[in-house]
Design a protein around this motif. Structure first.
Motif, short mmCIF file in Angstrom:
data_model
loop_
_atom_site.label_atom_id
_atom_site.label_comp_id
_atom_site.label_asym_id
_atom_site.label_seq_id
_atom_site.Cartn_x
_atom_site.Cartn_y
_atom_site.Cartn_z
N ARG A 242 -29.18 45.64 41.02
CA ARG A 242 -27.73 45.75 41.15
C ARG A 242 -27.29 47.10 41.67
N ASP B 237 -28.77 55.60 26.67
CA ASP B 237 -28.19 54.27 26.46
C ASP B 237 -29.21 53.15 26.60
N ILE B 238 -30.48 53.47 26.48
CA ILE B 238 -31.52 52.47 26.67
C ILE B 238 -32.38 52.43 25.42
N GLN C 233 -37.78 47.37 23.84
CA GLN C 233 -37.64 45.93 23.80
C GLN C 233 -37.66 45.45 22.35
N LYS D 243 -32.87 48.06 29.69
CA LYS D 243 -31.43 47.89 29.56
C LYS D 243 -31.09 46.64 30.35
N ASN D 244 -30.48 45.68 29.67
CA ASN D 244 -30.28 44.37 30.26
C ASN D 244 -28.84 43.92 30.09
N ASP D 245 -27.91 44.58 30.79
CA ASP D 245 -26.53 44.09 30.72
C ASP D 245 -26.06 43.73 32.12
N SER D 246 -25.49 44.63 32.89
CA SER D 246 -25.12 44.30 34.26
C SER D 246 -26.28 44.73 35.16
N VAL E 25 -30.63 44.84 35.48
CA VAL E 25 -31.71 45.20 34.58
C VAL E 25 -32.26 46.55 35.00
N LEU F 89 -35.34 37.41 29.43
CA LEU F 89 -35.04 38.45 30.41
C LEU F 89 -35.33 37.92 31.80
N GLU G 50 -35.97 39.54 20.30
CA GLU G 50 -35.42 39.03 21.55
C GLU G 50 -36.55 38.39 22.34
#
Length: 158
Positions: free
Chosen positions: A84, A96-97, A100, A129-132, A134, A109, A104
């Motif tokens: 992205r 912010d990470i 794993q 980090k897996n939001d908007s 990866v 993923l 989950e």
């Protein structure tokens, strides 16, 4: 704050660039003094992470991009693989990470299951980090051997 060099590269999310990324990583790791075996582990890990971006991050009609970041420290190499697009600040991402989470499901993923298991086995530390999009942050520590990076001979002690 610990000092480090940061190298960032962006590539189209296409399979033909995986080899270029592997060569770049190999050069950086060799310069740092990693062993041949560690360099091979690093190349496999980055190949898995980038291939997963190529195969899973974007729809066929999208012109996707993979961003690679190398944090070059005295004692380790941190590799970030992100989809992205967008530049990133290594310190901000690291705050912010997280690792794993065991609860989950790894198959949920977009990275796909086996590649992430392989990366976990080959690297010293893996964070996601897996939001908007990866971001996969992989760390490999440099094991100091008895010979310095710039030494051009080995002493026999005689």
């Amino acid at each position: 704050m610990e000092s480090f060099d940061f190298i960032e590269m962006r590539f189209p999310a296409k399979p033909e660039y995986v080899g270029v990324i592997r060569l770049s990583l190999s050069g950086i790791a060799n310069r740092m003094g990693f062993t041949y075996e560690d360099i091979e582990d690093l190349k496999i890990s980055i190949s898995e992470a980038v291939t997963n971006v190529v195969n899973h991050a974007y729809r066929a009609e999208e012109q996707g991009e993979v961003t690679i970041g190398f944090g070059v420290y005295d004692n380790r190499l941190e590799i970030m693989v992100a989809d992205r697009g967008g530049s990133f600040d290594l310190q901000d991402i690291k705050e912010d990470i997280g690792p794993q989470a065991n609860e989950e499901s790894i198959e949920n993923l977009r990275e796909g299951g086996f590649g992430l298991f392989l990366i976990n086995a080959l690297m010293d530390k893996v964070e996601i980090k897996n939001d908007s999009g990866v971001i996969v942050l992989m760390t490999k520590y440099l094991e100091k051997l008895g010979v310095g990076l710039n030494d051009d001979h080995v002493s026999t002690g005689q």
